[in-house]
Design a protein around this motif. Structure first.
Motif, mmCIF file in Angstrom:
data_model
loop_
_atom_site.group_PDB
_atom_site.id
_atom_site.type_symbol
_atom_site.label_atom_id
_atom_site.label_comp_id
_atom_site.label_asym_id
_atom_site.label_seq_id
_atom_site.Cartn_x
_atom_site.Cartn_y
_atom_site.Cartn_z
ATOM 1 N N TRP A 15 0.835 -1.201 0.000
ATOM 2 C CA TRP A 15 0.000 0.000 0.000
ATOM 3 C C TRP A 15 0.872 1.254 0.000
ATOM 4 N N GLU A 16 1.900 1.251 0.822
ATOM 5 C CA GLU A 16 2.798 2.405 0.892
ATOM 6 C C GLU A 16 3.674 2.517 -0.354
ATOM 7 N N LEU A 17 4.053 1.391 -0.930
ATOM 8 C CA LEU A 17 4.885 1.395 -2.135
ATOM 9 C C LEU A 17 4.187 2.079 -3.314
ATOM 10 N N GLN A 18 2.879 1.984 -3.361
ATOM 11 C CA GLN A 18 2.148 2.621 -4.454
ATOM 12 C C GLN A 18 2.379 4.127 -4.480
ATOM 13 N N VAL A 19 2.623 4.697 -3.307
ATOM 14 C CA VAL A 19 2.894 6.138 -3.207
ATOM 15 C C VAL A 19 4.375 6.420 -3.441
ATOM 16 N N THR A 20 5.245 5.692 -2.749
ATOM 17 C CA THR A 20 6.670 6.032 -2.775
ATOM 18 C C THR A 20 7.349 5.712 -4.109
ATOM 19 N N LEU A 21 6.823 4.741 -4.856
ATOM 20 C CA LEU A 21 7.441 4.374 -6.135
ATOM 21 C C LEU A 21 6.799 5.068 -7.329
ATOM 22 N N TYR A 152 4.555 -2.791 11.055
ATOM 23 C CA TYR A 152 3.236 -2.304 11.449
ATOM 24 C C TYR A 152 2.848 -1.120 10.575
ATOM 25 N N GLY A 153 1.572 -0.789 10.580
ATOM 26 C CA GLY A 153 1.070 0.374 9.847
ATOM 27 C C GLY A 153 -0.360 0.632 10.267
ATOM 28 N N GLY A 181 12.722 -6.550 19.748
ATOM 29 C CA GLY A 181 12.866 -6.289 18.325
ATOM 30 C C GLY A 181 12.789 -4.806 18.046
ATOM 31 N N ALA A 182 12.697 -4.460 16.766
ATOM 32 C CA ALA A 182 12.619 -3.066 16.338
ATOM 33 C C ALA A 182 11.347 -2.866 15.528
ATOM 34 N N PRO A 183 10.283 -2.318 16.116
ATOM 35 C CA PRO A 183 9.050 -2.058 15.364
ATOM 36 C C PRO A 183 9.346 -1.167 14.156
ATOM 37 N N THR A 184 8.931 -1.608 12.980
ATOM 38 C CA THR A 184 9.305 -0.916 11.748
ATOM 39 C C THR A 184 8.054 -0.536 10.962
ATOM 40 N N TRP A 185 7.877 0.755 10.762
ATOM 41 C CA TRP A 185 6.707 1.294 10.070
ATOM 42 C C TRP A 185 6.766 0.939 8.586
ATOM 43 N N SER A 186 5.666 0.462 8.051
ATOM 44 C CA SER A 186 5.610 0.088 6.640
ATOM 45 C C SER A 186 5.936 1.269 5.727
ATOM 46 N N ARG A 187 5.573 2.493 6.145
ATOM 47 C CA ARG A 187 5.912 3.678 5.345
ATOM 48 C C ARG A 187 7.432 3.856 5.251
ATOM 49 N N SER A 188 8.132 3.627 6.339
ATOM 50 C CA SER A 188 9.593 3.753 6.333
ATOM 51 C C SER A 188 10.227 2.734 5.388
ATOM 52 N N ILE A 189 9.694 1.515 5.392
ATOM 53 C CA ILE A 189 10.205 0.475 4.500
ATOM 54 C C ILE A 189 10.006 0.876 3.043
ATOM 55 N N ALA A 190 8.822 1.391 2.730
ATOM 56 C CA ALA A 190 8.520 1.792 1.357
ATOM 57 C C ALA A 190 9.379 2.973 0.923
ATOM 58 N N GLU A 191 9.573 3.933 1.816
ATOM 59 C CA GLU A 191 10.411 5.092 1.483
ATOM 60 C C GLU A 191 11.860 4.673 1.257
ATOM 61 N N ALA A 192 12.351 3.763 2.087
ATOM 62 C CA ALA A 192 13.716 3.277 1.922
ATOM 63 C C ALA A 192 13.867 2.502 0.614
ATOM 64 N N THR A 193 12.856 1.710 0.270
ATOM 65 C CA THR A 193 12.877 0.973 -1.001
ATOM 66 C C THR A 193 12.968 1.938 -2.167
ATOM 67 N N ALA A 194 12.202 3.015 -2.114
ATOM 68 C CA ALA A 194 12.231 4.022 -3.176
ATOM 69 C C ALA A 194 13.610 4.671 -3.271
ATOM 70 N N GLN A 195 14.226 4.958 -2.137
ATOM 71 C CA GLN A 195 15.570 5.554 -2.132
ATOM 72 C C GLN A 195 16.579 4.621 -2.793
ATOM 73 N N LEU A 288 3.610 8.364 12.512
ATOM 74 C CA LEU A 288 2.400 7.685 12.046
ATOM 75 C C LEU A 288 1.146 8.334 12.617
ATOM 76 N N PHE A 289 1.129 8.559 13.915
ATOM 77 C CA PHE A 289 -0.054 9.153 14.526
ATOM 78 C C PHE A 289 -0.256 10.590 14.064
ATOM 79 N N ALA A 290 0.834 11.297 13.768
ATOM 80 C CA ALA A 290 0.710 12.669 13.274
ATOM 81 C C ALA A 290 0.084 12.713 11.881
ATOM 82 N N ARG A 291 0.327 11.652 11.091
ATOM 83 C CA ARG A 291 -0.159 11.620 9.700
ATOM 84 C C ARG A 291 -1.487 10.876 9.539
ATOM 85 N N TRP A 292 -1.904 10.155 10.573
ATOM 86 C CA TRP A 292 -3.059 9.274 10.427
ATOM 87 C C TRP A 292 -4.298 10.086 10.027
#
Length: 292
Positions: A15-21, A152-153, A181-195, A288-292
Motif C-alpha cells: 500500500w505504501e509502495l504505491q505512493v513512494t514508487l 506495522y502500519g 525487536g525493532a518495530p518498523t513502520w511500513s511507510r519507512s520500509i517503502a520510502e527506503a525501497t524508493a531511495q 504515524l499518529f501525526a499523519r493518520w
C-alpha cells in the motif's frame, strides 16, 4: 519510464509502495485476486503480459501460527512463488525486490543480526521465507532481498492495530516483555525501497541481502505501552479503556509457532551501500499518529 510491478496489493508495505514508487516509473499493482501466488503456473503468464523492469514482491503468507497447520500453502506463497518470480526476472533481465524477515533466525543472539549470520528458523513461516531467499539466489537473477522486522502500519493486520482495538475495550492488557525487536513502520520500509531503487540503473548488476529495519529496540510490552501513550497524546478526545499494561513472559502466552526472543537487525550494510537509514522506531510511531 521503467515498468514496475508491485505484488501484495492488500498488504501494508505494498500500500505504501504505491505512493513512494510512483515517481520512479509506471506502476502496476496486483493482489491475490488478480494473481494467486499459491498457483505458480499462473505467475509467468501474468508477469510476461506486464513486462516489468522491476518486480517488487511485497506479497507473503504472514499468519505465523496458522502456517504450522498450513505448511504447503505457506511454502507455495513464500518459497515457490519467489523462485518463479526470480526465474522470470532472470529471463527478462528485470530486478526482483523481495521482502524477507528476521524469522529466518532463531533469536538466540544478544547482538544485532548481520546478513551473514547463519539462518536457523524456528517454525514453518521462517523456514518458508528462508527457502524463498535461497530460491531467488539460486535463480541467479538481479535481486535485492530486504529483511525487515516487526512491521506495522495503519492498515491490514498488525500489532499496532490489535493493541488499539484491545485497548479500546479492556482495562488491562498482558503483553510479552521478554521478546525484543525493532518495530518498523511500513511507510519507512517503502520510502527506503524508493531511495534504493532511485539509485539503481539498468546497467547495474544488483544482488544481495540487506537488513532494513527501524533503529533502536524494545519489547512487545514496551511497544504496546508507547502505542497507547502516543495515541492518547495525538487524540486526547478519543477514549481508550485500558488502565494498565502488564509485562508477562512469553511462557505465559504460548502460541503454536515459536517466536525468536531477539529480533534486532544490524542495518550498517544498507547504510554503507545505499546511504539508507531508517528512523528510530519511536520517531516513526510518533510520525504515524501525526499523519493518520
Amino acid at each position: 519510464m521503467r515498468e514496475i510491478l508491485i505484488l501484495g496489493k492488500q498488504g501494508q508495505i505494498a500500500w505504501e509502495l504505491q505512493v513512494t514508487l510512483a515517481t520512479l516509473g509506471n506502476i502496476t499493482v496486483l493482489g491475490s485476486q488478480e494473481l494467486d501466488l499459491a498457483n505458480p503456473h499462473k505467475i509467468g503468464e501474468k508477469v510476461r503480459q506486464i513486462q516489468p523492469d522491476i518486480i517488487v514482491n511485497a506479497a507473503a503468507y504472514t499468519a505465523v501460527d496458522k502456517a504450522e497447520q498450513e505448511p504447503e500453502l505457506c511454502q507455495a506463497i513464500n518459497a515457490t512463488a519467489p523462485g518463479v518470480l526470480a526465474e522470470l526476472a532472470r529471463e527478462s533481465q528485470a530486478l526482483l525486490v523481495h521482502y524477507s524477515t528476521e524469522y529466518v533466525f532463531d533469536g538466540l543472539k544478544t547482538s544485532p543480526y548481520l546478513e551473514t549470520d547463519l539462518p536457523q528458523p524456528l517454525g514453518v513461516y521462517g523456514a518458508s521465507k528462508l527457502a524463498g531467499e535461497r530460491a531467488i539466489i539460486q535463480a541467479d537473477c538481479q535481486h535485492l532481498i530486504l529483511r525487515t522486522t516487526w512491521v506495522y502500519g495503519n492498515r491490514g493486520k498488525n500489532f499496532l492495530l490489535t493493541i488499539l482495538r484491545l485497548a479500546a475495550d479492556r482495562t488491562e492488557l498482558k503483553i510479552v516483555a521478554d521478546q525484543v525487536g525493532a518495530p518498523t513502520w511500513s511507510r519507512s520500509i517503502a520510502e527506503a525501497t524508493a531511495q534504493i531503487l532511485a539509485q539503481s540503473h539498468r546497467e547495474q548488476d544488483l544482488r544481495g541481502i540487506y537488513n532494513l529495519s527501524a533503529a533502536g529496540k524494545t519489547s512487545w510490552h514496551g511497544f504496546a505501552s508507547q502505542i497507547v501513550d502516543r495515541y492518547r497524546l495525538a487524540y486526547p478526545d478519543r477514549h481508550l479503556a485500558v488502565e494498565q499494561i502488564l509485562a508477562i513472559p512469553a511462557s505465559d502466552y504460548p502460541t503454536p509457532a515459536q517466536r525468536p526472543a531477539y529480533s534486532v537487525l544490524d542495518n550498517s550494510k544498507v547504510l554503507a551501500d545505499f546511504g539508507v537509514q531508517l528512523p528510530a522506531w519511536e520517531a516513526s510511531l510518533e510520525q504515524l499518529f501525526a499523519r493518520w
